[in-house]
Design a protein around this motif. Structure first.
Motif, PDB file in Angstrom:
ATOM      1  N   ASN A   1       0.691  -0.826   0.053  1.00  0.00           N
ATOM      2  CA  ASN A   1      -0.105   0.351   0.025  1.00  0.00           C
ATOM      3  C   ASN A   1       0.855   1.076   0.455  1.00  0.00           C
ATOM      4  O   ASN A   1       0.665   2.430  -0.944  1.00  0.00           O
ATOM      5  CB  ASN A   1      -1.411  -0.192   0.862  1.00  0.00           C
ATOM      6  N   GLN A   2       1.812   1.242   0.573  1.00  0.00           N
ATOM      7  CA  GLN A   2       2.503   2.674   1.126  1.00  0.00           C
ATOM      8  C   GLN A   2       4.012   2.600  -0.616  1.00  0.00           C
ATOM      9  O   GLN A   2       3.225   3.640  -0.983  1.00  0.00           O
ATOM     10  CB  GLN A   2       3.927   2.418   1.910  1.00  0.00           C
ATOM     11  N   LEU A   3       3.873   1.682  -0.908  1.00  0.00           N
ATOM     12  CA  LEU A   3       4.586   1.706  -2.917  1.00  0.00           C
ATOM     13  C   LEU A   3       3.961   2.225  -3.927  1.00  0.00           C
ATOM     14  O   LEU A   3       3.804   2.900  -4.235  1.00  0.00           O
ATOM     15  CB  LEU A   3       5.202   0.422  -3.082  1.00  0.00           C
ATOM     16  N   TYR A   4       2.001   1.675  -3.525  1.00  0.00           N
ATOM     17  CA  TYR A   4       1.283   1.987  -4.613  1.00  0.00           C
ATOM     18  C   TYR A   4       0.716   3.979  -3.940  1.00  0.00           C
ATOM     19  O   TYR A   4       0.501   4.396  -5.167  1.00  0.00           O
ATOM     20  CB  TYR A   4       0.499   1.172  -4.238  1.00  0.00           C
ATOM     21  N   GLY A   5       0.889   3.458  -2.745  1.00  0.00           N
ATOM     22  CA  GLY A   5       0.366   5.791  -2.588  1.00  0.00           C
ATOM     23  C   GLY A   5      -1.299   5.726  -1.769  1.00  0.00           C
ATOM     24  O   GLY A   5      -1.910   6.559  -1.880  1.00  0.00           O
ATOM     25  N   GLU A   6      -1.204   4.241  -2.356  1.00  0.00           N
ATOM     26  CA  GLU A   6      -3.308   4.516  -1.411  1.00  0.00           C
ATOM     27  C   GLU A   6      -3.092   2.713  -1.446  1.00  0.00           C
ATOM     28  O   GLU A   6      -2.512   2.086  -1.027  1.00  0.00           O
ATOM     29  CB  GLU A   6      -4.216   4.852  -2.481  1.00  0.00           C
ATOM     30  N   GLU A   7      -4.514   3.166  -0.190  1.00  0.00           N
ATOM     31  CA  GLU A   7      -5.134   1.371   0.231  1.00  0.00           C
ATOM     32  C   GLU A   7      -5.589   0.707  -0.847  1.00  0.00           C
ATOM     33  O   GLU A   7      -6.852   1.222  -1.036  1.00  0.00           O
ATOM     34  CB  GLU A   7      -5.154   1.571   0.997  1.00  0.00           C
ATOM     35  N   ILE A   8      -4.788  -0.473  -1.301  1.00  0.00           N
ATOM     36  CA  ILE A   8      -5.340  -0.895  -1.815  1.00  0.00           C
ATOM     37  C   ILE A   8      -5.218  -2.515  -1.661  1.00  0.00           C
ATOM     38  O   ILE A   8      -5.757  -3.451  -2.088  1.00  0.00           O
ATOM     39  CB  ILE A   8      -4.817  -1.301  -3.692  1.00  0.00           C
ATOM     40  N   GLN A   9      -4.604  -2.514  -0.615  1.00  0.00           N
ATOM     41  CA  GLN A   9      -4.991  -4.152  -0.136  1.00  0.00           C
ATOM     42  C   GLN A   9      -5.000  -4.236   1.470  1.00  0.00           C
ATOM     43  O   GLN A   9      -5.011  -3.469   2.434  1.00  0.00           O
ATOM     44  CB  GLN A   9      -3.132  -4.978  -0.080  1.00  0.00           C
ATOM     45  N   PRO A  10      -6.378  -5.120   1.221  1.00  0.00           N
ATOM     46  CA  PRO A  10      -6.822  -5.443   3.198  1.00  0.00           C
ATOM     47  C   PRO A  10      -5.923  -5.266   4.039  1.00  0.00           C
ATOM     48  O   PRO A  10      -5.270  -6.101   3.625  1.00  0.00           O
ATOM     49  CB  PRO A  10      -7.440  -5.911   3.017  1.00  0.00           C
ATOM     50  N   THR A  11      -5.903  -4.914   5.005  1.00  0.00           N
ATOM     51  CA  THR A  11      -4.562  -5.056   6.245  1.00  0.00           C
ATOM     52  C   THR A  11      -5.254  -5.188   7.586  1.00  0.00           C
ATOM     53  O   THR A  11      -6.723  -4.980   6.963  1.00  0.00           O
ATOM     54  CB  THR A  11      -4.358  -3.846   6.156  1.00  0.00           C
ATOM     55  N   ALA A  12      -5.330  -5.638   8.339  1.00  0.00           N
ATOM     56  CA  ALA A  12      -5.524  -6.745   9.870  1.00  0.00           C
ATOM     57  C   ALA A  12      -4.428  -6.171  11.061  1.00  0.00           C
ATOM     58  O   ALA A  12      -3.328  -6.553  10.992  1.00  0.00           O
ATOM     59  CB  ALA A  12      -5.836  -7.979   9.889  1.00  0.00           C
ATOM     60  N   GLU A  13      -5.641  -5.561  12.263  1.00  0.00           N
ATOM     61  CA  GLU A  13      -4.257  -5.550  13.384  1.00  0.00           C
ATOM     62  C   GLU A  13      -3.515  -6.978  13.629  1.00  0.00           C
ATOM     63  O   GLU A  13      -4.052  -8.547  14.054  1.00  0.00           O
ATOM     64  CB  GLU A  13      -4.656  -4.895  14.325  1.00  0.00           C
ATOM     65  N   VAL A  14      -2.515  -7.206  14.071  1.00  0.00           N
ATOM     66  CA  VAL A  14      -2.220  -8.599  14.782  1.00  0.00           C
ATOM     67  C   VAL A  14      -2.037  -8.946  15.894  1.00  0.00           C
ATOM     68  O   VAL A  14      -3.318  -7.909  16.485  1.00  0.00           O
ATOM     69  CB  VAL A  14      -0.427  -8.450  15.032  1.00  0.00           C
ATOM     70  N   ARG A  15      -2.577 -10.165  17.080  1.00  0.00           N
ATOM     71  CA  ARG A  15      -3.329 -10.489  17.879  1.00  0.00           C
ATOM     72  C   ARG A  15      -2.547 -10.290  18.892  1.00  0.00           C
ATOM     73  O   ARG A  15      -1.810 -10.102  19.026  1.00  0.00           O
ATOM     74  CB  ARG A  15      -3.660 -12.095  17.944  1.00  0.00           C
ATOM     75  N   GLU A  16      -3.209  -9.414  20.041  1.00  0.00           N
ATOM     76  CA  GLU A  16      -1.915  -9.113  21.056  1.00  0.00           C
ATOM     77  C   GLU A  16      -0.822  -9.104  21.777  1.00  0.00           C
ATOM     78  O   GLU A  16      -0.204  -9.697  22.454  1.00  0.00           O
ATOM     79  CB  GLU A  16      -2.766  -7.525  22.529  1.00  0.00           C
ATOM     80  N   ARG A  17      -2.153 -10.591  22.130  1.00  0.00           N
ATOM     81  CA  ARG A  17      -1.015 -12.064  22.857  1.00  0.00           C
ATOM     82  C   ARG A  17      -0.147 -12.486  22.147  1.00  0.00           C
ATOM     83  O   ARG A  17       0.845 -13.206  23.426  1.00  0.00           O
ATOM     84  CB  ARG A  17      -2.463 -13.054  23.247  1.00  0.00           C
ATOM     85  N   ASP A  18       0.248 -13.146  21.268  1.00  0.00           N
ATOM     86  CA  ASP A  18       1.064 -13.395  20.483  1.00  0.00           C
ATOM     87  C   ASP A  18       1.746 -12.927  18.838  1.00  0.00           C
ATOM     88  O   ASP A  18       2.655 -13.559  18.504  1.00  0.00           O
ATOM     89  CB  ASP A  18       1.031 -14.866  20.144  1.00  0.00           C
ATOM     90  N   HIS A  19       1.007 -11.393  18.851  1.00  0.00           N
ATOM     91  CA  HIS A  19       1.815 -11.160  17.699  1.00  0.00           C
ATOM     92  C   HIS A  19       1.931 -11.358  16.569  1.00  0.00           C
ATOM     93  O   HIS A  19       2.022 -11.051  15.812  1.00  0.00           O
ATOM     94  CB  HIS A  19       3.148 -10.272  17.865  1.00  0.00           C
ATOM     95  N   LYS A  20       1.143 -12.733  16.768  1.00  0.00           N
ATOM     96  CA  LYS A  20       0.597 -13.383  15.304  1.00  0.00           C
ATOM     97  C   LYS A  20      -0.439 -12.495  14.228  1.00  0.00           C
ATOM     98  O   LYS A  20      -1.110 -12.620  14.703  1.00  0.00           O
ATOM     99  CB  LYS A  20       1.182 -14.941  15.442  1.00  0.00           C
ATOM    100  N   GLY A  21      -0.357 -12.877  13.256  1.00  0.00           N
ATOM    101  CA  GLY A  21      -1.480 -12.012  12.020  1.00  0.00           C
ATOM    102  C   GLY A  21      -2.411 -12.925  12.093  1.00  0.00           C
ATOM    103  O   GLY A  21      -2.275 -14.444  12.197  1.00  0.00           O
ATOM    104  N   ARG A  22      -3.281 -12.631  11.107  1.00  0.00           N
ATOM    105  CA  ARG A  22      -4.413 -13.623  10.529  1.00  0.00           C
ATOM    106  C   ARG A  22      -4.678 -12.821   9.441  1.00  0.00           C
ATOM    107  O   ARG A  22      -4.043 -12.071   8.846  1.00  0.00           O
ATOM    108  CB  ARG A  22      -5.816 -12.621  11.012  1.00  0.00           C
ATOM    109  N   HIS A  23      -4.450 -13.643   8.380  1.00  0.00           N
ATOM    110  CA  HIS A  23      -4.219 -13.625   6.725  1.00  0.00           C
ATOM    111  C   HIS A  23      -5.461 -12.650   6.502  1.00  0.00           C
ATOM    112  O   HIS A  23      -7.103 -13.195   6.025  1.00  0.00           O
ATOM    113  CB  HIS A  23      -4.864 -15.759   5.940  1.00  0.00           C
ATOM    114  N   THR A  24      -4.939 -11.762   5.769  1.00  0.00           N
ATOM    115  CA  THR A  24      -6.245 -11.181   4.894  1.00  0.00           C
ATOM    116  C   THR A  24      -5.497 -11.385   3.734  1.00  0.00           C
ATOM    117  O   THR A  24      -6.260 -10.833   2.514  1.00  0.00           O
ATOM    118  CB  THR A  24      -5.327  -9.491   5.690  1.00  0.00           C
TER     119      THR A  24
END
Length: 280
Positions: A144-167
């Protein structure tokens, strides 16, 4: 993804007219017990190997992914994202450089935009890059930063283990405004090496260079006399943890080679036709 083909049909379903041969590829062993190759992407120039500077930072995984890139003929670039969450980014960069060999190491923050301009020279017009790494490291946010706008969905990681979820759940080829191409990939929950030839040597050039001075050409750096690699470890010239990683990856590749040989069906001679009798 990345097997660039020529097609026609603007505004309509495209018709593939030709598929170009694979000049590079990124592949791993399929998850599970099968010993088959799973090709992830082909015909890419650069692989952005992304790690997050949080609790998930994993130098061993970094080494494995670098090995995959080098084996497939792809130029790796190590991207250390989420610099804004790291209390000592200089130490993390030093650790990554120690593992990365000759690959570039770039410190970034998709949140603040730090380091994004250092990624752009790798995705100029006519070049294709792929972002790869575990879920939650910020691959889509960097795109998204390279593109200059938000074109790909993102999600916050889980606080308890800092692992991400598949977006990102599929591989997607994106044309950047500047003309370069990038591929966003799903996070890898399982990563098993596929067969490697020269990739292991390229991923550990420091060990391979010292190994030339070993007394025996086939030295495994275990207990052989005259081992220059073990002498370098004792002298503090090679990190013992890095040598341990080298041996572990070599052992895994050798095991995969043996396992694949065992699972290969035995060669059988074709049966010759039964001669016809005069009564038939």
């Amino acid at each position: 993804m990345g097997g660039v083909s020529s097609a026609r049909g603007a505004g309509q379903p495209a018709i593939i007219e030709a598929v170009l041969p694979r000049r590079t590829r990124l592949a791993r062993k399929v998850p599970g017990r099968e010993t088959e190759e799973q090709v992830l992407v082909t015909n890419v120039d650069t692989a952005f190997v992304v790690q997050a500077l949080d609790q998930t930072f994993n130098p061993r995984l970094l080494e494995r992914m670098l090995l995959m890139c080098l084996e497939g003929g792809v130029q790796p670039v190590v991207v250390l994202n989420k610099a804004d969450l790291c209390t000592d980014p200089a130490a993390a960069v030093a650790e990554a450089r120690r593992r990365a060999g000759e690959a570039a190491v770039i410190l970034t923050s998709a949140r603040s935009g730090e380091g994004i301009d250092q990624l752009r020279p790798w995705v100029t017009p006519g070049k294709t890059g792929v972002f790869m790494g575990p879920s939650g490291v910020g691959k889509s946010s960097l795109i998204n930063q390279l593109y200059g706008e938000e074109i790909q969905p993102t999600a916050e990681v889980r606080e308890r283990d800092h692992k991400g979820r598949h977006t990102t759940t599929w591989r997607e080829l994106i044309v950047l405004p500047g003309g370069g191409l990038v591929i966003d990939t799903p996070g890898m929950r399982e990563f098993h090496l596929w067969m490697a030839g020269e990739g292991l040597h390229e991923a550990f050039p420091d060990i391979e260079l010292v190994a030339l001075r070993c007394r025996f050409r086939d030295c495994r750096h275990e207990s052989e006399p005259g081992c220059a690699v073990r002498e370098a470890v004792a002298a503090g010239q090679i990190d013992p943890d890095r040598l341990a990683s080298y041996k572990k990856l070599r052992q895994e590749l050798e095991y995969l080679h043996r396992l694949r040989h065992w699972q290969r069906p035995p060669h059988r001679r074709p049966r010759s036709p039964r001669p016809r009798s005069e009564e038939e």
